[in-house]
Design a protein around this motif. Sequence first.
Motif, PDB file in Angstrom:
ATOM      1  N   ALA A  82      -0.052  -8.349  -4.983  1.00 51.30           N
ATOM      2  CA  ALA A  82       0.354  -6.954  -4.868  1.00 51.30           C
ATOM      3  C   ALA A  82       1.711  -6.635  -4.686  1.00 51.30           C
ATOM      4  CB  ALA A  82      -0.575  -5.899  -4.103  1.00 51.30           C
ATOM      5  N   HIS A  83       2.018  -7.258  -3.421  1.00 49.85           N
ATOM      6  CA  HIS A  83       3.503  -7.453  -2.819  1.00 49.85           C
ATOM      7  C   HIS A  83       4.521  -8.022  -3.947  1.00 49.85           C
ATOM      8  CE1 HIS A  83       7.317  -8.247  -0.990  1.00 49.85           C
ATOM      9  NE2 HIS A  83       7.017  -9.442  -1.185  1.00 49.85           N
ATOM     10  N   SER A  84       4.240  -9.085  -4.426  1.00 53.19           N
ATOM     11  CA  SER A  84       5.050  -9.924  -5.051  1.00 53.19           C
ATOM     12  C   SER A  84       5.249  -9.182  -6.573  1.00 53.19           C
ATOM     13  CB  SER A  84       4.681 -11.378  -5.196  1.00 53.19           C
ATOM     14  OG  SER A  84       3.194 -11.411  -5.771  1.00 53.19           O
ATOM     15  N   THR A  85       4.234  -8.621  -7.039  1.00 53.30           N
ATOM     16  CA  THR A  85       4.209  -7.796  -8.169  1.00 53.30           C
ATOM     17  C   THR A  85       5.221  -6.713  -8.138  1.00 53.30           C
ATOM     18  OG1 THR A  85       1.948  -8.354  -8.843  1.00 53.30           O
ATOM     19  CG2 THR A  85       3.037  -6.598 -10.081  1.00 53.30           C
TER      20      THR A  85
ATOM     21  N   LEU B 188      10.087  -5.674   5.163  1.00 52.83           N
ATOM     22  CA  LEU B 188       9.329  -5.121   4.209  1.00 52.83           C
ATOM     23  C   LEU B 188       8.070  -6.125   4.200  1.00 52.83           C
ATOM     24  CD1 LEU B 188      12.095  -4.631   1.712  1.00 52.83           C
ATOM     25  CD2 LEU B 188      10.874  -3.026   3.078  1.00 52.83           C
ATOM     26  N   SER B 189       7.319  -5.801   3.035  1.00 47.15           N
ATOM     27  CA  SER B 189       6.025  -6.309   3.004  1.00 47.15           C
ATOM     28  C   SER B 189       5.908  -7.553   2.702  1.00 47.15           C
ATOM     29  CB  SER B 189       5.162  -5.462   2.043  1.00 47.15           C
ATOM     30  OG  SER B 189       5.873  -5.490   0.882  1.00 47.15           O
ATOM     31  N   GLY B 190       6.982  -8.441   2.164  1.00 46.16           N
ATOM     32  CA  GLY B 190       6.817  -9.893   1.981  1.00 46.16           C
ATOM     33  C   GLY B 190       6.795 -10.603   3.118  1.00 46.16           C
ATOM     34  N   PHE B 191       7.500 -10.215   4.239  1.00 44.88           N
ATOM     35  CA  PHE B 191       7.313 -10.862   5.540  1.00 44.88           C
ATOM     36  C   PHE B 191       5.923 -10.712   5.695  1.00 44.88           C
ATOM     37  CE2 PHE B 191       7.448 -10.426  10.454  1.00 44.88           C
ATOM     38  CZ  PHE B 191       8.088 -11.759  10.306  1.00 44.88           C
ATOM     39  N   ILE B 192       5.206  -9.470   5.735  1.00 45.42           N
ATOM     40  CA  ILE B 192       3.719  -9.407   6.265  1.00 45.42           C
ATOM     41  C   ILE B 192       2.925 -10.116   5.609  1.00 45.42           C
ATOM     42  CG2 ILE B 192       1.817  -7.965   6.578  1.00 45.42           C
ATOM     43  CD1 ILE B 192       4.001  -5.657   7.296  1.00 45.42           C
ATOM     44  N   GLY B 193       3.125 -10.164   4.115  1.00 47.66           N
ATOM     45  CA  GLY B 193       2.240 -11.162   3.319  1.00 47.66           C
ATOM     46  C   GLY B 193       2.361 -12.534   3.425  1.00 47.66           C
TER      47      GLY B 193
ATOM     48  N   LEU C  26       6.940  -0.596  -1.894  1.00 48.20           N
ATOM     49  CA  LEU C  26       7.135  -1.800  -0.835  1.00 48.20           C
ATOM     50  C   LEU C  26       7.194  -1.282   0.535  1.00 48.20           C
ATOM     51  CD1 LEU C  26       9.522  -3.893  -2.823  1.00 48.20           C
ATOM     52  CD2 LEU C  26       7.245  -4.366  -2.422  1.00 48.20           C
ATOM     53  N   ILE C  27       7.641  -0.193   0.973  1.00 44.22           N
ATOM     54  CA  ILE C  27       7.870   0.575   2.140  1.00 44.22           C
ATOM     55  C   ILE C  27       6.211   0.948   2.645  1.00 44.22           C
ATOM     56  CG2 ILE C  27       8.757   2.509   3.490  1.00 44.22           C
ATOM     57  CD1 ILE C  27      11.281   2.025   1.961  1.00 44.22           C
ATOM     58  N   GLY C  28       5.730   1.551   1.562  1.00 43.14           N
ATOM     59  CA  GLY C  28       4.246   2.084   1.885  1.00 43.14           C
ATOM     60  C   GLY C  28       3.405   0.868   2.174  1.00 43.14           C
ATOM     61  N   MET C  29       3.732  -0.231   1.643  1.00 43.02           N
ATOM     62  CA  MET C  29       2.715  -1.520   1.701  1.00 43.02           C
ATOM     63  C   MET C  29       3.037  -2.046   3.137  1.00 43.02           C
ATOM     64  SD  MET C  29       2.393  -3.680  -1.691  1.00 43.02           S
ATOM     65  CE  MET C  29       1.196  -4.678  -0.962  1.00 43.02           C
ATOM     66  N   THR C  30       4.193  -1.977   3.689  1.00 43.74           N
ATOM     67  CA  THR C  30       4.499  -2.286   4.930  1.00 43.74           C
ATOM     68  C   THR C  30       3.997  -1.310   6.068  1.00 43.74           C
ATOM     69  OG1 THR C  30       6.612  -3.161   3.860  1.00 43.74           O
ATOM     70  CG2 THR C  30       6.539  -2.920   6.354  1.00 43.74           C
TER      71      THR C  30
ATOM     72  N   PRO D 173      -4.474  -0.798   6.882  1.00 39.29           N
ATOM     73  CA  PRO D 173      -5.765  -0.356   5.916  1.00 39.29           C
ATOM     74  C   PRO D 173      -5.842  -1.001   4.817  1.00 39.29           C
ATOM     75  CG  PRO D 173      -3.852   1.375   6.469  1.00 39.29           C
ATOM     76  CD  PRO D 173      -3.715   0.144   7.387  1.00 39.29           C
ATOM     77  N   ILE D 174      -4.661  -1.507   4.315  1.00 38.42           N
ATOM     78  CA  ILE D 174      -4.558  -2.079   2.880  1.00 38.42           C
ATOM     79  C   ILE D 174      -5.167  -3.284   3.043  1.00 38.42           C
ATOM     80  CG2 ILE D 174      -3.212  -3.433   1.057  1.00 38.42           C
ATOM     81  CD1 ILE D 174      -1.032  -1.014   1.667  1.00 38.42           C
ATOM     82  N   ARG D 175      -4.951  -4.275   4.118  1.00 41.84           N
ATOM     83  CA  ARG D 175      -5.624  -5.561   4.286  1.00 41.84           C
ATOM     84  C   ARG D 175      -7.188  -5.146   4.617  1.00 41.84           C
ATOM     85  NH1 ARG D 175      -4.683 -10.809   5.775  1.00 41.84           N
ATOM     86  NH2 ARG D 175      -6.779 -11.671   5.320  1.00 41.84           N
ATOM     87  N   ALA D 176      -7.380  -4.262   5.314  1.00 41.75           N
ATOM     88  CA  ALA D 176      -8.841  -3.881   5.581  1.00 41.75           C
ATOM     89  C   ALA D 176      -9.600  -3.477   4.239  1.00 41.75           C
ATOM     90  CB  ALA D 176      -9.133  -2.825   6.705  1.00 41.75           C
ATOM     91  N   HIS D 177      -9.089  -2.772   3.417  1.00 36.14           N
ATOM     92  CA  HIS D 177      -9.646  -2.671   2.068  1.00 36.14           C
ATOM     93  C   HIS D 177      -9.863  -3.907   1.335  1.00 36.14           C
ATOM     94  CE1 HIS D 177     -10.705  -0.499  -1.441  1.00 36.14           C
ATOM     95  NE2 HIS D 177      -9.723  -1.144  -2.286  1.00 36.14           N
ATOM     96  N   LEU D 178      -8.787  -4.778   1.193  1.00 36.50           N
ATOM     97  CA  LEU D 178      -8.739  -6.206   0.618  1.00 36.50           C
ATOM     98  C   LEU D 178      -9.928  -6.838   1.071  1.00 36.50           C
ATOM     99  CD1 LEU D 178      -5.069  -6.874   0.184  1.00 36.50           C
ATOM    100  CD2 LEU D 178      -6.574  -5.612  -1.389  1.00 36.50           C
TER     101      LEU D 178
END
Length: 487
Positions: A335-338, A381-386, A450-454, A459-464
């Motif tokens: 999702a992030h890389s897209t 940003l979310s790339g670091f978290i991913g 991307l900021i929202g994903m960060t 909670p996004i990871r929990a859903h995934l």
Amino acid sequence: MTGDWIIAPVVLPAALAGLALLFARRNLALARGISLAGTGALLALAIWAVATTGDPQVYRLGNWPAPFGIVLVLDGLSALMLLLTAGLALTVLVQAVTTGRDRKGPHFHALWLFQVMGLNGAFLTGDAFNLFVFFEVLLIASYGLMVHGGGAGRYRAGIAYIAVNLVGSTLFLFALATVYAVMGTLNMADLAVKLAELPPGDQALMRLAAVLLLMVFAVKGALVPLQVWLPGTYANAPGVVAALFAVMTKVGAYAAIRFGTLVFPPGNAATGDILSDLILPAAVLTMAVGGLGVLASRGVARVAGYAAIASMGTAFVAIAGFTAPGLGAALYYIAHSTFAGALLFLVSDLVTARKRGARLPGGLAALFLIAAVAVAGLPPLSGFIGKLFVMQATADHAALIWSAVLGTSFLLVLGLSRCGSRLFWKADDAPAPRLSAGELVGPLWLTVTLIGMTVWAAPIRAHLDGIVAGLLNPAAIIAANTLGAVP
């Protein structure tokens, strides 16, 4: 999303594409209205699907059950991919309209809707042959979009793109023929049931079919050594089209996840761990090729293309083990890389639209910096978290995978820094026009995403992780798919 509505993400864009061809060929305003309304409706359907999908649900065309009829299957993974597709498609479509990029070809909006239909169909189908059909829809529509506006460079890149993907299509047909000859079915859930009971004498043929299918998914997902089509294709495609293509490579990753958890799960007597054994080294090499390509490339569009290859390598590294942590990390990173890749392609489009050699505006430099930070996987940003998720999930192979992830990130930082300095740190004679409001719409919304994903990474990871739990326990999807009798 329940019952007959499952087919809507496929039928709606197909019907609207037909309307655009019939009634809006010379009426750009009507074509825009049709495609914007349709893509917006698809986003609403996708949000509804994600919010309401619990147990897997099946739509049987003609009310024929598996394995006799065609089925569409909606579960957590397919709902997620529908949301990813519709969210990106609407954002980039608005960008194409506000910047006038859709004016450069006569059938842009019809092709756009057919492309979205192909993506949605690939994510929803529960039948391997219809996955092939939707792959072909993707191929045809994406070629038309790629050469939108014409130009010798686009046509040359398009020929190479078609040639490689036709090879993939041929391999797909060989694989399907082998599977059907051995199993007598192409329904994925039915295959999962029958493969567990396969006689030892037929297992070698199914291993061959699994390898052929993986090669097809490697073509779509740009895995080494089948990634050669991507840099030239993405670099020569219109920027808004390349931004949509950021989700197209994810079809290969999706198909690998679907087959690797449902049809060929690890430890299966017929195929064993053959998918994992092949994916992991290819994914590590893909990261290396992508990173080196970013470092060696000069044009920002080609840099973005090689960055997309590196991102697919990172996603496939997480997929390779088919473990719960790995798949959860892979879905987050996909999702992030897209969104990050699409942002970099839109920035590339804005750079290309300005006079060569002119001093680019500061706002464009800021957007490039955001895209570069996201693509390289740097904080905050979310790339670091991913990438952290990926590294945590692959601790058992830390020496190889962590070195590859960190080394690729370093190459991306170097390559993107050099690209940015070449674009924005040189003294030029005259400034380029400032960014208009229409040019900012897409990049700013992708930045917000991307900021929202960060911010909401937990909670996004929990859903995934909930989605992954369903994938690794496919009893529910098998039961839903194989119920029913021939009418």
